[in-house]
Design a protein around this motif. Structure first.
Motif: not given
Length: 782
Positions: A188-212
């Motif tokens: 879900v895109p937000g303001e000023d380039g923000e991105m909210q991701l809801f994911a079925s994942t065992q590693h939220p931080t890694e998903m954050q880093l990869m998207i980054s």
């Protein structure tokens, strides 16, 4: 043993059990959708290894409902990413390296339209030779990572000295994670380039880093959240990235929310499995079966990229001793590259593969010497005070395998049942029984030292309720329940007053994956640290406010006691503390002590402690059809002091049955074009409730964890799975009996009906084969 604690060590229902059974548990795909949500799908390669000479997406772009189409050229940041090294393209980059590799992604107004659109792509390939077999890859020295070897002693001298020596090899297939909830991500895109991701994942931080990396944005603009998963088993540790990253890219491109929910067939085709492997071994041993030298060549099929294969292969090496002392050894680990899905984490993470190797050798020794395998196992156990250094130079200090196996041998009536099995086999020509008792020593910690850390955030509200957020993810294993029990115990309140919230990278940052059986160890300790900070501030306040010593302050039975000066309900006390501006929240951090590990030499102390367990399995096989059934299983498990015996019991039972599926029924099969043909429930069979034995006895071994783990508990997630090797070797024992124990059975895994029939033929114990030969002879003679 009755728990000395009020909440920890007691049976408590899973915090989401009532939601699971009523259908009200909210998974990623159940989150109410934002207006304008689009739905994604992938265009997949139909070659295992080829150059893409033409990729015409014009018809895809003009298809009904299509809003956006992306390829690797649309990636704004890093085009290649990966868990260990950046060797995986976000989408195919002119080359496809496995059948099912995503080449492009589509966002459309419905799933159906998105899936229809990707079929319209016009693709042409220049075929290249695919390496599909692990043995071929090893012979060609095709590796995703360099080989690793550890060795000690005069190998050739010991092998040649004998007095007994033999060589062999076997193959063991992989395993699909088959989580009930498939891969899904909602960006879900937000303001000023923000991105909210809801994911079925065992590693939220890694998903954050990869998207980054892929969006070329700093991590603080990306928030990843996971409330729960419908199973993970390692399949969502790293491989959620393809769905998370592409959903985020499509959301950024369109400015609209995008959900990618993988169809089960696509999930099978895209994602990696448990590493299948082939082992060659050479072993020397004494007249009574003690191993004097053993040599392993471990060929691990990694797929087309590194992913987590290095760590999986390391753990296979680390568990190639299992519960046995090896004085002279040579273990060569080959991380083989093949043109197939990039294999990844799976419950046990290489440990079961390593344990299977040494257990296969032990079984061979027993068969060749005509001894009971249990006696050979006992003879080779690690010593209590000597013979206690592992091949990776860690001292085994907490060894209870002798006592544990002795106890299971008695409670399972192994010796008596061995005689009963032999009597049954002597009186039955077609049906044969087998019996096996297998021990497990399983190391607990991430082998990559830096991952052994965790954070937590605890809030106490003025009504006395408590909210805990930690870096672990809940995938049905009861992590949130256990962490809540820890918090409730520390604060002396009822469990109903504590709630675990969704894992969220904006609350607890830089988390490790929920994996390696460390979820409760790490996050429970981090939560405990946070609560104790809160308690320290509250105790100082109580001492000052009520006129007692801070050491006299106790948090018990939903009250705060201040010596004999005051006993105040917890909720009322925190209201008073808040009115006096005392902090009611804190963060906590924990790092596992003592561990260290040299990744170059594979030596050190990679594990904080060991879990010990053993299982005794009895099976029956039909020598005409190759079918088998587990009729009884007895398990004794060293859980230390269990935090929640009911949840832990479920983990032992579930892990064991999942392991049994891997070793007996779950067969992954690729055709000669490299296409996975077992890619749906119709062709890939996992165990069902009917596969559970009629007698299933599980008990916990009385033992404190000698290390300072959370309330002296021990890990539960992975060690139960390799206990299912007892089922595999019981089947092999039945095959051995069918051949009158004259020849050592040649049997690969999984032990499907076809595999069992082949094994029976290898020992001359297949009535169907003999009948067929008789018919052929009769036909030849008219």
């Amino acid at each position: 043993m009755k728990s000395k604690y009020r909440t920890v060590g007691t049976v408590a229902p899973h915090e989401s059990a009532h939601l699971h059974v009523s259908g009200r548990a909210q998974y990623t795909d159940d989150i109410p959708e934002w207006q304008g949500t689009l739905y994604g799908a992938f265009g997949l390669s139909e070659r295992a290894h080829a150059r893409i000479t033409k990729l015409d997406l014009s018809k895809v772009r003009s298809a009904p409902g299509v809003v956006a189409v992306i390829t690797v050229e649309d990636v704004p940041g890093d085009k290649y990413i990966g868990a260990a090294k950046a060797d995986e393209p976000v989408l195919a980059d002119g080359l496809v390296e496995y059948y099912g590799q995503p080449m492009f992604a589509v966002a459309a107004t419905s799933y159906d339209l998105a899936r229809r659109a990707v079929k319209l792509a016009e693709v042409e390939y220049e075929d290249l030779h695919p390496v599909l077999d692990v043995q071929e890859g090893a012979e060609k020295e095709s590796y995703v990572l360099p080989p690793v070897r550890i060795a000690q002693g005069d190998m050739e001298g010991k092998l040649n000295a004998g007095p007994h020596r033999h060589q062999g090899s076997f193959y063991c297939g992989g395993q699909e994670q088959f989580y009930l909830e498939g891969q899904v991500s909602y960006a879900v895109p937000g303001e000023d380039g923000e991105m909210q991701l809801f994911a079925s994942t065992q590693h939220p931080t890694e998903m954050q880093l990869m998207i980054s990396h892929v969006l070329h944005q700093p991590s603080h603009t990306i928030k990843v959240q996971c409330r729960r998963m419908g199973g993970g088993f390692g399949g969502k540790e790293t491989q959620s990235w393809q769905f998370a990253v592409n959903a985020a890219m499509l959301a950024q491109k369109t400015g609209r929310p995008v959900k990618i929910r993988a169809d089960r067939d696509d999930d099978f085709m895209i994602t990696g499995k448990r590493h299948d492997f082939r082992v060659e071994y050479d072993v020397a041993y004494t007249d009574d079966g003690q191993i004097t030298a053993v040599k392993f060549v471990q060929q691990l099929r990694c797929g087309y990229s590194a992913d987590l294969s290095g760590a999986v292969a390391d753990r296979q090496v680390f568990h190639s001793d299992n519960a046995y002392y090896l004085d002279t050894f040579d273990i060569l680990s080959l991380r083989v590259k093949t043109n197939s899905q990039s294999n990844t984490a799976f419950r046990g993470f290489g440990g079961p593969q390593g344990i299977m190797a040494i257990e296969y050798v032990i079984e061979d020794i027993a068969a060749k010497l005509g001894r009971d395998p249990l006696d050979v196992r006992k003879l080779n156990f690690y010593g209590r005070t000597d013979r206690n250094i592992t091949p990776y130079q860690m001292k085994v200090e907490d060894n209870v395998i002798h006592e544990l196996v002795d106890q299971l041998e008695k409670t399972s009536q192994y010796r008596e049942r061995r005689k009963e099995v032999d009597t049954f086999n002597a009186n039955n020509r077609v049906l044969k029984k087998g019996l096996s008792l297998v021990p497990v020593k399983f190391g607990i910690s991430f082998t990559l030292t830096q991952l052994n850390q965790a954070g937590a955030l605890v809030h106490v509200y003025t009504d006395g309720s408590v909210l805990v957020n930690h870096g672990g993810t809940e995938m049905g294993q009861g992590l949130n329940t256990k962490v809540a029990q820890v918090v409730a115990e520390e604060l002396g309140v009822d469990l109903k007053h504590v709630r675990s919230s969704a894992t969220d990278t904006s609350k607890v940052p830089n988390t490790s994956a929920t994996a390696a059986s460390t979820g409760t160890d790490l996050n429970g300790k981090a939560a405990q640290v946070a609560v104790r900070k809160i308690k320290a501030a509250l105790a100082d306040f109580a001492a000052d406010h009520y006129g007692c010593d801070a050491a006299e302050v106790a948090f018990v039975d939903n009250h705060v006691e201040c010596g004999d000066k005051a006993r105040v309900p917890f909720a009322k006390f925190v209201q008073t503390a808040h009115a006096n501006r005392i902090p009611l929240w804190s963060s906590g951090f924990y790092r596992t002590p003592k561990i260290h590990y040299d990744t170059e030499t594979l030596t050190g102390r990679p594990f904080y402690y060991f879990v010990y367990a053993a299982a005794c399995a009895e099976v029956i096989i039909d020598t005409l059809t190759g079918e088998n059934r587990l009729v009884r299983a007895d398990i004794l498990y060293d859980a230390g002091r269990p935090i929640n015996p009911a949840v832990d019991l479920g983990q032992v039972e579930g892990g064991f049955i999942q392991g049994m599926g891997w070793l007996t029924a779950e067969e992954l099969w690729w055709n000669d074009k490299g296409r996975l043909m077992t890619h749906a429930p119709s062709t890939y069979k996992i165990p069902s409730v009917s596969d559970c034995p009629a007698q299933f006895n599980v008990a916990f071994f009385e033992n404190n964890n000698r290390e300072d783990s959370i309330y002296q508990s021990k890990a539960m997630g992975e060690p139960p799975l390799p206990l299912a090797l007892s089922v595999f070797f019981a089947i092999r024992d039945a095959v051995h009996a069918a051949g009158d124990r004259k020849a050592v059975p040649l049997m690969d895994a999984p032990a499907t009906a076809e595999c069992v029939l082949k094994a029976l033929e290898s020992v001359g114990g297949c009535p169907a084969s003999k009948l067929g030969q008789a018919v052929e002879v009769a036909a030849d003679h008219g």
